[in-house]
Design an enzyme around this catalytic site. Sequence first.
Site, PDB file in Angstrom:
ATOM      1  N   CYS A 227     -29.890  -2.411 -24.539  1.00 57.40           N
ATOM      2  CA  CYS A 227     -30.841  -3.265 -25.274  1.00 57.40           C
ATOM      3  C   CYS A 227     -32.115  -2.166 -25.401  1.00 57.40           C
ATOM      4  CB  CYS A 227     -31.426  -4.154 -24.224  1.00 57.40           C
ATOM      5  SG  CYS A 227     -32.957  -4.736 -24.450  1.00 57.40           S
TER       6      CYS A 227
ATOM      7  N   ASP B  47       2.115   1.883   2.945  1.00 55.95           N
ATOM      8  CA  ASP B  47       2.734   0.873   1.840  1.00 55.95           C
ATOM      9  C   ASP B  47       3.618   1.911   1.262  1.00 55.95           C
ATOM     10  OD1 ASP B  47       3.475  -1.233   0.600  1.00 55.95           O
ATOM     11  OD2 ASP B  47       1.591  -1.209  -0.412  1.00 55.95           O
TER      12      ASP B  47
ATOM     13  N   CYS C 287     -34.203 -10.699 -24.521  1.00 55.92           N
ATOM     14  CA  CYS C 287     -35.364 -10.511 -25.109  1.00 55.92           C
ATOM     15  C   CYS C 287     -35.073 -10.366 -26.671  1.00 55.92           C
ATOM     16  CB  CYS C 287     -35.751  -9.107 -24.714  1.00 55.92           C
ATOM     17  SG  CYS C 287     -35.041  -7.729 -25.325  1.00 55.92           S
TER      18      CYS C 287
ATOM     19  N   LYS D 203      -0.567   0.913   8.701  1.00 52.30           N
ATOM     20  CA  LYS D 203       0.792   0.573   8.189  1.00 52.30           C
ATOM     21  C   LYS D 203       0.773   0.782   6.675  1.00 52.30           C
ATOM     22  CE  LYS D 203       3.666  -3.534   7.400  1.00 52.30           C
ATOM     23  NZ  LYS D 203       4.181  -3.110   6.042  1.00 52.30           N
TER      24      LYS D 203
ATOM     25  N   CYS E 193     -38.315  -6.190 -22.411  1.00 50.10           N
ATOM     26  CA  CYS E 193     -37.379  -6.967 -21.893  1.00 50.10           C
ATOM     27  C   CYS E 193     -37.368  -7.414 -20.610  1.00 50.10           C
ATOM     28  CB  CYS E 193     -35.952  -6.185 -22.071  1.00 50.10           C
ATOM     29  SG  CYS E 193     -34.415  -7.096 -21.545  1.00 50.10           S
TER      30      CYS E 193
ATOM     31  N   TYR F  40       7.092   7.161  12.495  1.00 49.42           N
ATOM     32  CA  TYR F  40       6.403   6.053  13.521  1.00 49.42           C
ATOM     33  C   TYR F  40       7.446   5.621  14.680  1.00 49.42           C
ATOM     34  CZ  TYR F  40       9.051   2.813  10.173  1.00 49.42           C
ATOM     35  OH  TYR F  40       9.733   2.217   9.723  1.00 49.42           O
TER      36      TYR F  40
ATOM     37  N   ASP G 296      -1.115  30.580   0.367  1.00 45.94           N
ATOM     38  CA  ASP G 296      -0.025  30.300  -0.321  1.00 45.94           C
ATOM     39  C   ASP G 296       0.804  31.467  -0.749  1.00 45.94           C
ATOM     40  OD1 ASP G 296      -0.780  27.746   0.266  1.00 45.94           O
ATOM     41  OD2 ASP G 296      -1.369  27.129  -1.953  1.00 45.94           O
TER      42      ASP G 296
ATOM     43  N   CYS H 111     -30.073  -8.321 -27.607  1.00 47.43           N
ATOM     44  CA  CYS H 111     -30.060  -8.668 -26.266  1.00 47.43           C
ATOM     45  C   CYS H 111     -30.274  -9.875 -25.899  1.00 47.43           C
ATOM     46  CB  CYS H 111     -31.326  -7.723 -25.739  1.00 47.43           C
ATOM     47  SG  CYS H 111     -31.713  -8.093 -24.160  1.00 47.43           S
TER      48      CYS H 111
ATOM     49  N   GLU I 284      -1.353   1.718  14.773  1.00 48.94           N
ATOM     50  CA  GLU I 284      -1.027   2.726  13.471  1.00 48.94           C
ATOM     51  C   GLU I 284      -1.607   2.303  12.178  1.00 48.94           C
ATOM     52  OE1 GLU I 284       3.022   3.164  13.970  1.00 48.94           O
ATOM     53  OE2 GLU I 284       3.106   3.725  16.010  1.00 48.94           O
TER      54      GLU I 284
ATOM     55  N   SER J 295      12.672  -5.302  11.093  1.00 48.25           N
ATOM     56  CA  SER J 295      11.364  -5.319  10.283  1.00 48.25           C
ATOM     57  C   SER J 295      10.251  -5.834  11.272  1.00 48.25           C
ATOM     58  CB  SER J 295      11.755  -6.527   9.354  1.00 48.25           C
ATOM     59  OG  SER J 295      12.118  -7.624   9.806  1.00 48.25           O
TER      60      SER J 295
ATOM     61  N   GLU K  62       8.020   6.453   7.096  1.00 43.52           N
ATOM     62  CA  GLU K  62       7.943   5.840   5.899  1.00 43.52           C
ATOM     63  C   GLU K  62       7.691   7.126   5.063  1.00 43.52           C
ATOM     64  OE1 GLU K  62       6.881   1.695   4.692  1.00 43.52           O
ATOM     65  OE2 GLU K  62       7.589   2.474   6.319  1.00 43.52           O
TER      66      GLU K  62
ATOM     67  N   LYS L  16      -1.896  -7.408   8.606  1.00 40.57           N
ATOM     68  CA  LYS L  16      -2.267  -7.225   7.350  1.00 40.57           C
ATOM     69  C   LYS L  16      -3.677  -7.315   6.851  1.00 40.57           C
ATOM     70  CE  LYS L  16       1.382  -6.867   4.914  1.00 40.57           C
ATOM     71  NZ  LYS L  16       2.699  -7.616   4.696  1.00 40.57           N
TER      72      LYS L  16
ATOM     73  N   ARG M 273      16.252   2.162   4.442  1.00 35.35           N
ATOM     74  CA  ARG M 273      16.496   1.027   5.265  1.00 35.35           C
ATOM     75  C   ARG M 273      17.454  -0.045   4.951  1.00 35.35           C
ATOM     76  NH1 ARG M 273      14.057  -4.125   6.061  1.00 35.35           N
ATOM     77  NH2 ARG M 273      14.295  -5.010   7.970  1.00 35.35           N
TER      78      ARG M 273
HETATM   79  O1  D41 Z   1       3.580   2.439   8.345  1.00 37.72           O
HETATM   80  C1  D41 Z   1       4.596   1.587   8.602  1.00 37.72           C
HETATM   81  N1  D41 Z   1       4.935   1.045   7.297  1.00 37.72           N
HETATM   82  C2  D41 Z   1       5.426   1.561   9.601  1.00 37.72           C
HETATM   83  C3  D41 Z   1       6.377   0.556   9.397  1.00 37.72           C
HETATM   84  C4  D41 Z   1       4.833   1.618  11.016  1.00 37.72           C
HETATM   85  N2  D41 Z   1       3.932   2.445  11.171  1.00 37.72           N
HETATM   86  N3  D41 Z   1       5.522   1.136  11.994  1.00 37.72           N
HETATM   87  C5  D41 Z   1       6.686   0.625  11.913  1.00 37.72           C
HETATM   88  N4  D41 Z   1       7.277   0.085  13.210  1.00 37.72           N
HETATM   89  C6  D41 Z   1       8.540  -0.557  13.038  1.00 37.72           C
HETATM   90  C7  D41 Z   1       9.127  -1.081  14.344  1.00 37.72           C
HETATM   91  C8  D41 Z   1       8.368  -1.386  15.212  1.00 37.72           C
HETATM   92  C9  D41 Z   1      10.137  -1.988  13.912  1.00 37.72           C
HETATM   93  C10 D41 Z   1      10.184   0.161  14.502  1.00 37.72           C
HETATM   94  C11 D41 Z   1       7.156   0.071  10.686  1.00 37.72           C
HETATM   95  C12 D41 Z   1       8.419  -0.733  10.821  1.00 37.72           C
HETATM   96  N5  D41 Z   1       8.930  -0.975  11.744  1.00 37.72           N
HETATM   97  C13 D41 Z   1       9.142  -1.186   9.213  1.00 37.72           C
HETATM   98  N6  D41 Z   1       8.875  -0.501   8.216  1.00 37.72           N
HETATM   99  C14 D41 Z   1       9.742  -1.194   7.464  1.00 37.72           C
HETATM  100  C15 D41 Z   1      10.264  -1.920   8.012  1.00 37.72           C
HETATM  101  C16 D41 Z   1      10.151  -1.856   9.232  1.00 37.72           C
END
Ligand code: D41
Length: 675
Positions: free
Chosen positions: A429, A120, A414, A118, A435, A228, A36, A411, A116, A85, A176, A317, A139
């Site tokens: 206890c 949050d 016991c 997903k 016990c 992504y 660093d 307790c 992949e 979406s 993301e 999910k 977005r």
């Molecule tokens: O990791 C994610 N949150 C993620 C979101 C991901 N790995 N892939 C994504 N791929 C898409 C498309 C297929 C529509 C290009 C996404 C999202 N969309 C997404 N995130 C929020 C709205 C859509």
Amino acid sequence: MSNQQAQAAEKIGELRTEIGEHNYRYHVLDAPVISDSRYDTLLRRLEALEREFPQLVTPDSPTQRVGGTPLDRFDTVGHHVPMLSLNNAFAQNEVYEFDRRSREATGHEALTYVAEPKLDGLAVSLLYERGRLVRAATRGDGRQGEDVTLNVRSIRSIPLQLRGLNWPVLLEVRGEVYMPLAGFKMLNQAQLARDEKPYVNPRNAAAGSLRQLDPRICADRPLEYFCYGVGLWEGDGEPGTQMDTLRALRNFGLRVNPLVHQADDISQCLDYYHRIQVQRDKLGYEIDGVVYKVNDREDQQVMGAVARAPRWALAHKFPAQEEITSVRAIEIQVGRTGALTPVARLEPVFVGGVTVANATLHNRLEIERLDVRVGDTVVVRRAGDVIPEVVSVVREKRRRGARRFRFPDQCPVCGSDVTADDGGVIERCRGGLYCLSQVKESIKHFVSRRALDIEGLGAKLVEQLVDSGRIATVADLFSLSHDELAALERMGDKSAENLLAALKTSRRTTLARFLFGLGIPQVGEATAQELAGFFGTLEALTGASVTQLEAVPDVGPVVASAIRHFFDQDHNREVIDALRAHGVVWSNTSSAKPASGAFAGKTVVITGTLTTMSRDQARAWLTQRGAKVTGSVSARTDFLVTGAEAGSKYDKAIALGISVLDEGQMQAMGESQDE
Ligand code: D41
């Protein structure tokens, strides 16, 4: 341009490229090659040159990440290509349905997918013109978002200039923005210290940070980015698959999640889902599922989109981790060491993939902090494999007259006194072996997998045996007869026979397991191993003074005196003597590995069900003989030990020409070594 300036321009260019390469190695490859402080030196050298030649400063310079004056508001910007979406699935059959539709629409018999994690976080698009970051946008509604360029520029892992020269003229990257858990915790501590409200979760913290109008505030927030996909690729060389797109982005210096994986059919997607679910709590950032995408871009185009979501992608999910339910009762459990743990009995709810009917309330202080009362509506959380817990009470829903929970002073099992311990956090206890709850729990511990590993001796059976007065100590287990076991509820001839056989094999153990099984306060599995390795024999350990005990790595005064105290109790020594009288033996010096013998220094894999010992026992047996036991067969494996129903590992071993042993052959080889 003067000669001097031309030289400076060249040096500045070199420094920026060098710094860019180190950024790439650090953020994208996770494999830095300089310290660093060396990195800081490079950055400071660049800053000094740019100060001397301000006309050479450009916006893509790594010195220009944080800047600009606070905004009044964010501009609205349109996305060149709408940000779609994702369709969601929760159940496995929806995933199969997605595969069936995809295969039908593309006319392929089998499809390759990219799976992949997903994240949050917040979807953000990055626009690069001739390799230079010119705009970043949230977005929004998918067509229009907010211009958050100044804030996004301060995220260190997002390149201001793409690596190399092969980028397209115009590139819109999708990904993301998220906040890693460690950063989230630190941010919230800082928020509290400043008397500001902590953020509810990392996602809100990431959103709140990107929405700061003063770019200097966002610059101090621990944000990260994983990309992504691509919205727009104007120019040559657009990759033909999702996997190649991610590879190209990574080469441009953008971060791509290293867990991204190519799946050659839908069942591999589901395997991936389960693998990631197991890893979830160790990732260091929050994910709420995985995403599957048809790999081939032409196939994607054939499938198209419906109602603002592509038909070629699916978010699978994870089950919700928090649910709301009500408290039927609050009960107190007494553990092996006498600790009193309050437990909420709940109206059963489905959360985190299982039905939860009990949740821990941890201790007296936690009950007071939450002020949970019987009848309350509560939020329960179950994350990964951890015990479900009550996170909060929905106060608005409290029934009138609900009474505060009174933590007992005696307790509940016991009747002995209860006093606070460990800095007042744990109530204990003081009944010890008077016990019955402590007796039962210590026997369950002794027979558990990581201790003596006695199969077929479950919690219910232990409770039955203690309640009937048949056993009072772990030593009594070894005097159980076939007839009395067979006569018990839910037992029969066969289970009695199996249990007696398990008891018999379990008598051969290791000193480390035996010590752990004794349940000495403060002595967990790791400490037991340290002690066994250090003292070699039980006699040496029981004869050690507190000072001698403290010579063991990781043993401090508290642990040392707990051990001394344990062996000073007559009844503990009596139980150990009785165990020995029943034939319980252990190999001393579990740490000294034999230098010779058939298994010394060999790598061994176990597969299938063995008959005379459990997997754990076989592993210990082999380890004692100097083997390294691993989980998967590779070219480095020396032996594969097979039990009944050996599967793919067997096939692989045969293919690699590795020696395969059955249980009997293994024992014969080990025994010739024991002589
Ligand atoms: O990791 C994610 N949150 C993620 C979101 C991901 N790995 N892939 C994504 N791929 C898409 C498309 C297929 C529509 C290009 C996404 C999202 N969309 C997404 N995130 C929020 C709205 C859509």
